[in-house]
Design a protein around this motif. Structure first.
Motif, PDB file in Angstrom:
ATOM      1  N   ILE A 160      -6.451  -2.978  -6.956  1.00 28.03           N
ATOM      2  CA  ILE A 160      -5.432  -3.021  -6.049  1.00 28.03           C
ATOM      3  C   ILE A 160      -5.950  -2.619  -4.826  1.00 28.03           C
ATOM      4  CG2 ILE A 160      -3.312  -2.001  -5.553  1.00 28.03           C
ATOM      5  CD1 ILE A 160      -3.155  -0.904  -8.577  1.00 28.03           C
ATOM      6  N   GLN A 161      -5.611  -3.304  -3.578  1.00 29.16           N
ATOM      7  CA  GLN A 161      -6.278  -3.051  -2.381  1.00 29.16           C
ATOM      8  C   GLN A 161      -4.718  -2.985  -1.602  1.00 29.16           C
ATOM      9  OE1 GLN A 161      -8.982  -2.732  -1.253  1.00 29.16           O
ATOM     10  NE2 GLN A 161      -9.957  -3.028  -3.348  1.00 29.16           N
ATOM     11  N   CYS A 162      -4.703  -1.900  -0.461  1.00 27.29           N
ATOM     12  CA  CYS A 162      -3.608  -1.792   0.503  1.00 27.29           C
ATOM     13  C   CYS A 162      -4.388  -1.730   1.757  1.00 27.29           C
ATOM     14  CB  CYS A 162      -3.054  -0.486   0.217  1.00 27.29           C
ATOM     15  SG  CYS A 162      -2.248  -0.539  -1.651  1.00 27.29           S
ATOM     16  N   CYS A 209       0.354  -3.642  -0.201  1.00 30.79           N
ATOM     17  CA  CYS A 209      -0.475  -3.471  -1.392  1.00 30.79           C
ATOM     18  C   CYS A 209      -0.468  -4.703  -2.226  1.00 30.79           C
ATOM     19  CB  CYS A 209      -0.149  -2.271  -2.447  1.00 30.79           C
ATOM     20  SG  CYS A 209      -0.369  -0.693  -1.666  1.00 30.79           S
ATOM     21  N   SER A 210      -1.540  -5.112  -2.941  1.00 35.64           N
ATOM     22  CA  SER A 210      -1.728  -6.414  -3.646  1.00 35.64           C
ATOM     23  C   SER A 210      -1.160  -6.031  -5.066  1.00 35.64           C
ATOM     24  CB  SER A 210      -3.183  -6.570  -3.968  1.00 35.64           C
ATOM     25  OG  SER A 210      -4.030  -5.589  -4.631  1.00 35.64           O
ATOM     26  N   GLN A 241      -6.137   5.076  -6.145  1.00 34.87           N
ATOM     27  CA  GLN A 241      -5.326   4.000  -6.024  1.00 34.87           C
ATOM     28  C   GLN A 241      -4.948   3.897  -7.662  1.00 34.87           C
ATOM     29  OE1 GLN A 241      -3.906   1.991  -3.113  1.00 34.87           O
ATOM     30  NE2 GLN A 241      -2.459   1.726  -5.144  1.00 34.87           N
ATOM     31  N   SER A 285       6.903  -0.909   2.184  1.00 31.90           N
ATOM     32  CA  SER A 285       5.758  -1.844   1.485  1.00 31.90           C
ATOM     33  C   SER A 285       5.335  -2.765   2.629  1.00 31.90           C
ATOM     34  CB  SER A 285       6.503  -2.358   0.262  1.00 31.90           C
ATOM     35  OG  SER A 285       7.747  -3.077   0.903  1.00 31.90           O
ATOM     36  N   TYR A 343      -4.876   0.510   4.092  1.00 25.71           N
ATOM     37  CA  TYR A 343      -4.870   1.923   4.154  1.00 25.71           C
ATOM     38  C   TYR A 343      -5.044   2.228   5.693  1.00 25.71           C
ATOM     39  CZ  TYR A 343      -6.129   1.320  -0.693  1.00 25.71           C
ATOM     40  OH  TYR A 343      -6.123   1.089  -1.870  1.00 25.71           O
ATOM     41  N   GLY A 377       1.734  -0.937  -5.787  1.00 21.21           N
ATOM     42  CA  GLY A 377       1.075  -2.339  -6.231  1.00 21.21           C
ATOM     43  C   GLY A 377       0.700  -2.351  -7.392  1.00 21.21           C
TER      44      GLY A 377
END
Length: 369
Positions: free
Chosen positions: A169-171, A161-162, A205, A156, A173, A193
């Motif tokens: 959700i943004q990670c 991830c948000s 996602q 993690s 990547y 996330g």
């Protein structure tokens, strides 16, 4: 015992006194003070309080900050107990975990589309297992030539991830580049996330709490299905003036004959219904079914016609953009030409026409003398 005496004892390293103070402050809602006293208890060697401390820290500082704290703590230790290893898995620190990765077998022997699941915590892994079981039990989706690979576990603190309710959700990547470059799949399925699930450029996602209905909706985006509620102005301007023939969206009634011809459908199979998808582009859009569908409301049914259209899209999988093509684009932005070529070759190997063309264009580009 008077509170001042408790505090004096806790300051002197008495863990039991620190625990009593921590629990009292937590009940009073003074979470910062509670965290401080729990930390005193941990420093005194009462590791049984670690789970309570982490739960409160997550409430105060969020999942990622808590995972980073635990990672730092475990790195300072010479050994990790079974209980600590289990907590590490909960917070996505997989190198301490003993639990086996989950793999759902596929009923289809032929895969037009292969999804590579990615998880960042034990909760995400458990949710993925549930979603794949529901997929196999669904008579519509289980009939599609779609396969799932064994999950990949990413720490993690690397995927980052948000956790923002109501936001996409943004990670990070980019940390998946080595896995994507190996090939063997066409799309990523990231279960990590919290926030709004989405699909973008080969990456589905999902949140760690996403339902099967959400997976079903986002999966359809891979195959070109559009949302049947009002799109954002930016998306509507792009998509509603495009000449793409979408499976579930017509941007003009005059497109009907072309639509029927493209999807090899009979006129009686289609019942045009106006929807709000393109309202912000000042275009009246239509869907080919009269009933409410899962592309407007997650809980609604998947129309039989849409399953038929999914099968038609999957009959030509080379036209579905593979995630390797998107990662090649990211590599190009970084002037990482080694990964650009590696990823573009993976996309071309899957038959994606734009990838083939990109490689051909670079092959004939003149070089400097």
């Amino acid at each position: 015992m008077p509170e001042q005496l408790l505090m004096d004892k806790a300051q002197q390293g008495h863990g039991a006194a620190a625990v009593l103070l921590a629990r009292k402050r937590e009940q009073q809602g003074d979470f910062s003070a509670a965290l401080n006293w729990y930390q005193k208890a941990l420093d005194a060697g009462l590791t049984d309080e670690l789970a309570a401390f982490l739960a409160l820290k997550q409430r105060q500082d969020g999942f990622l900050a808590t995972a980073r704290y635990l990672e730092h703590r475990l790195q300072q230790q010479q050994s990790v107990s079974a209980a600590e290893a289990d907590l590490a898995a909960n917070y996505g620190l997989w190198h301490y975990s003993q639990s086996p990765a989950y793999f759902a077998s596929n009923s289809n022997s032929f895969c037009s589309l292969t999804l590579q699941p990615v998880v960042q915590s034990k909760m995400g892994s458990s949710q993925l297992q549930l979603l794949q079981q529901q997929w196999q039990q669904d008579p519509q989706l289980s009939s599609l030539p779609v396969c799932f690979l064994p999950e990949i576990r990413i720490n993690s603190t690397d995927l980052q991830c948000s956790y923002q309710s109501g936001q996409r959700i943004q990670c990070q990547y980019q940390v998946l580049i080595p896995e994507v470059a190996k090939g063997g799949f066409t799309q990523l399925l990231v279960v990590a996330g919290e926030g709004t699930a989405n699909y973008n450029n080969g990456i589905v996602q999902l949140a760690e709490s996403s339902s099967f209905e959400v997976l079903r909706h986002e999966f359809a985006h891979i195959l070109g299905f559009m949302d049947e509620y009002s799109l954002s102005k930016a998306v509507a301007q792009t998509e509603c003036h495009s000449d793409k023939i979408r499976p579930n969206l017509l941007t003009d009634k005059s497109q009907l004959d072309l639509y029927l011809q493209h999807w090899q459908l009979e006129k009686h199979e289609v019942q045009l219904q106006p929807v709000e998808s393109c309202d912000k582009a000042a275009v009246q859009a239509y869907i080919p079914v009269s009933n409410l569908s899962f592309m407007r409301s997650h809980e609604a049914q998947v129309p039989d016609l849409y399953v038929k259209l999914m099968q038609k899209v999957l009959a030509k999988p080379e036209l579905i953009m593979p995630v390797q093509y998107f990662y090649a684009y990211l590599a190009r932005q970084e002037h990482d030409w080694y990964h650009w070529r590696l990823l573009m070759e993976q996309a071309a190997k899957q038959g994606y026409p734009d990838a083939k063309q990109s490689l051909q264009e670079t092959a004939v580009m003149p070089t400097a003398p």
